[in-house]
Write a protein that holds these residues in place. Structure first.
Motif, PDB file in Angstrom:
ATOM      1  N   VAL B 133     -41.361 -17.309   8.747  1.00  0.00           N
ATOM      2  CA  VAL B 133     -41.323 -16.909  10.161  1.00  0.00           C
ATOM      3  C   VAL B 133     -39.905 -16.500  10.558  1.00  0.00           C
ATOM      4  CG1 VAL B 133     -41.579 -17.766  12.533  1.00  0.00           C
ATOM      5  CG2 VAL B 133     -43.349 -18.253  10.819  1.00  0.00           C
ATOM      6  N   ARG B 134     -38.910 -17.274  10.078  1.00  0.00           N
ATOM      7  CA  ARG B 134     -37.511 -16.936  10.386  1.00  0.00           C
ATOM      8  C   ARG B 134     -37.136 -15.550   9.862  1.00  0.00           C
ATOM      9  NH1 ARG B 134     -36.005 -22.299  10.196  1.00  0.00           N
ATOM     10  NH2 ARG B 134     -36.038 -22.321   7.928  1.00  0.00           N
ATOM     11  N   SER B 135     -37.678 -15.199   8.687  1.00  0.00           N
ATOM     12  CA  SER B 135     -37.343 -13.903   8.088  1.00  0.00           C
ATOM     13  C   SER B 135     -38.018 -12.740   8.806  1.00  0.00           C
ATOM     14  CB  SER B 135     -37.737 -13.867   6.613  1.00  0.00           C
ATOM     15  OG  SER B 135     -37.125 -14.927   5.941  1.00  0.00           O
ATOM     16  N   GLY B 136     -39.016 -13.038   9.618  1.00  0.00           N
ATOM     17  CA  GLY B 136     -39.625 -12.001  10.447  1.00  0.00           C
ATOM     18  C   GLY B 136     -40.855 -11.370   9.825  1.00  0.00           C
ATOM     19  N   GLN B 137     -41.600 -10.653  10.680  1.00  0.00           N
ATOM     20  CA  GLN B 137     -42.842 -10.064  10.214  1.00  0.00           C
ATOM     21  C   GLN B 137     -42.752  -8.548  10.171  1.00  0.00           C
ATOM     22  OE1 GLN B 137     -46.036 -10.676  13.055  1.00  0.00           O
ATOM     23  NE2 GLN B 137     -44.565 -11.517  14.512  1.00  0.00           N
ATOM     24  N   PRO B 138     -43.568  -7.869   9.364  1.00  0.00           N
ATOM     25  CA  PRO B 138     -44.569  -8.464   8.473  1.00  0.00           C
ATOM     26  C   PRO B 138     -43.907  -9.163   7.297  1.00  0.00           C
ATOM     27  CG  PRO B 138     -44.431  -6.108   8.090  1.00  0.00           C
ATOM     28  CD  PRO B 138     -43.548  -6.402   9.266  1.00  0.00           C
TER      29      PRO B 138
END
Lengths: 66, 404
Positions: B133-138
């Motif tokens: 989640v910290r690294s971001g999506q997608p």
């Protein structure tokens, strides 16, 4: 309901214990199935039946089932 | 079909989550089929549930060894040790010695022990989800969660440091893949792997802990009991590989299958008590399980009225058997509450997967954590854009792109 286990056939998969830990256990020394509750109460019978049906070694049988 | 139409494995599919159309035809009309393996060798291919289950438990069907002259999976010079059988681990593979080995090691994988690992697994899964989640999506759920979780867990069980996981991944891949590496590459990966594990066993002997290898070493110090040094090395290498790609790929496939029709995911959100049966249904429903299990026939055996002569190599398709309508009602539907679910994904009989309680527990914990932490999870690509991994022994998806 009367549950039987054939320890000679058991391959130690442990699925019965995951499904019905009140009825089945595995021996610490070799992982082979043991019977904790040979005559499970009504609330445990569905889980015992499921465990018998999915045993990958067909090591669990059930007598006197309705 | 048998005379005119020689099928080649692996059978192609349009969608990576869908079964090849041939399975249903084979189960119905030609349950004992002749197929060609990627090596060019021919084998007998079984697709019906009853045949596959009976064969897996039948001692006349043995695991092929290099000496058997069994049909090979990969062409000459390609494929890892697991594919060509030339560098088999020093493990007893049949009869009484196999049973002895299995009980010695299997007791570490009891359901109770694996259940006791649940809190640790949940913590690892939660940390991995937080990182993702910290690294971001997608994000790629396979890289972020599916792969690292089982690796952390098997490293804990074997007492090897998880910081070495990139090396394990390479060795495991080289061991199992049949098409990506040359024979030389897999040979040197195998040698490095054996060297690493021998050093780990020596270090464990000097300072034992409460991991599996320490336990086996302790028990092997008695009189004539336990495993030989070669067997211990084979066990450690085998378990590291077995605990790697299989569950890692299954996590990705399970989540992809559940999100492919998002009503499945929503049903689980509404009733998380379905997680246990949903996991086994994902195991049954997985059409991308891999090549199938090879067995070698040491005497003449009749299957479905057809005589298979001694020397035949048989490939059992567990995923084809798992779609057999004779055994599973609505076999082509994913029924999250299916019970009982006697699928053959972990095999059957004396060689049934030793780590199945571990795999089930990891899959259940992963799904529980995802439902709790990322209820809005969805696939980031259309299902038919998912790509299968190359190689045949352990099926999987290359990536599982998700957002939330």
């Amino acid at each position: 309901m009367k549950v039987n286990v054939d320890q000679g056939r058991c391959c130690g998969a442990g699925q019965c214990v995951l499904i019905a830990p009140e009825v089945f256990d595995q021996r610490d020394e070799d992982g082979i199935v043991t019977l904790v509750e040979p005559s499970p109460a009504e609330g445990l019978q569905a889980a015992a039946r499921e465990a018998a049906a999915v045993c990958p070694a067909s090591a669990i049988t059930i007598d006197g089932d309705q | 079909m048998r005379e005119n139409d020689l099928l080649r494995l692996p059978l192609p599919t349009d969608n990576p989550l869908e079964p090849p159309v041939e399975w249903e035809q084979l189960r119905g009309r030609c349950p004992v089929a002749t197929v060609e393996l990627p090596s060019g060798d021919q084998a007998t291919y079984l697709t019906r549930y009853d045949h596959v289950k009976a064969l897996l438990a039948d001692p006349r069907f043995t695991r092929p060894t290099a000496e058997d002259g069994a049909a090979r999976i990969a062409p000459e010079g390609a494929g890892g040790p697991a594919a060509d059988g030339t560098t088999t681990l020093a493990l007893p593979d049949r009869g009484e010695p196999h049973l002895r080995w299995r009980r010695q090691v299997g007791k570490y994988f009891t359901a109770k022990r694996m259940t006791a690992l649940r809190p640790r697994m949940a913590r690892i899964a939660e940390d991995l989800v937080d990182d993702m989640v910290r690294s971001g999506q997608p994000a790629d759920l396979k890289a972020g969660l599916g792969f690292p979780l089982p690796v952390h867990v098997i490293c804990h069980i074997l007492g090897v440091p998880a910081v070495d996981r990139n090396r394990f991944s390479h060795w495991s891949d080289a061991f199992l893949n049949v098409s990506r590496y040359t024979g030389d590459q897999t040979g040197s990966a195998y040698a490095e792997f054996a060297e690493y594990m021998s050093a780990h066993i020596a270090a464990t002997r000097a300072a034992p802990g409460d991991d599996l290898i320490s336990m086996v070493i302790r028990e092997s110090e008695g009189e004539g009991q336990g495993l030989t040094d070669d067997e211990l090395l084979g066990t450690a290498m085998g378990l590291l590989v077995a605990g790697h790609e299989t569950t890692a790929n299954m996590i990705g496939k399970m989540v992809a299958m559940l999100l492919a029709d998002r009503t499945r995911w929503e049903r689980l959100l509404a009733d998380p008590a379905l997680v246990r049966t949903a996991v086994d249904e994902a195991l049954r429903f997985d059409a991308n399980l891999g090549f199938g299990i090879r067995r070698y026939l040491t005497e003449d055996v009749e299957v479905d009225g057809e005589l298979l002569p001694s020397g035949t190599t048989v490939v059992c398709s567990m995923p084809a058997a798992n779609r057999d309508e004779r055994v599973f009602a609505d076999a082509d539907d994913m029924v999250l509450s299916r019970s009982p679910n006697p699928h053959l994904t972990f095999g059957a009989g004396p060689h049934a997967c030793l780590g199945q309680s571990l795999a089930r527990t990891e899959l259940q914990v992963t799904l529980e954590v995802l439902l709790r932490k990322l209820p809005t999870l969805q696939l980031d690509v259309p299902v038919d854009e998912l790509k299968r991994v190359e190689g045949l022994l352990v099926g999987g998806l290359r990536t599982v792109p998700v957002r939330w």
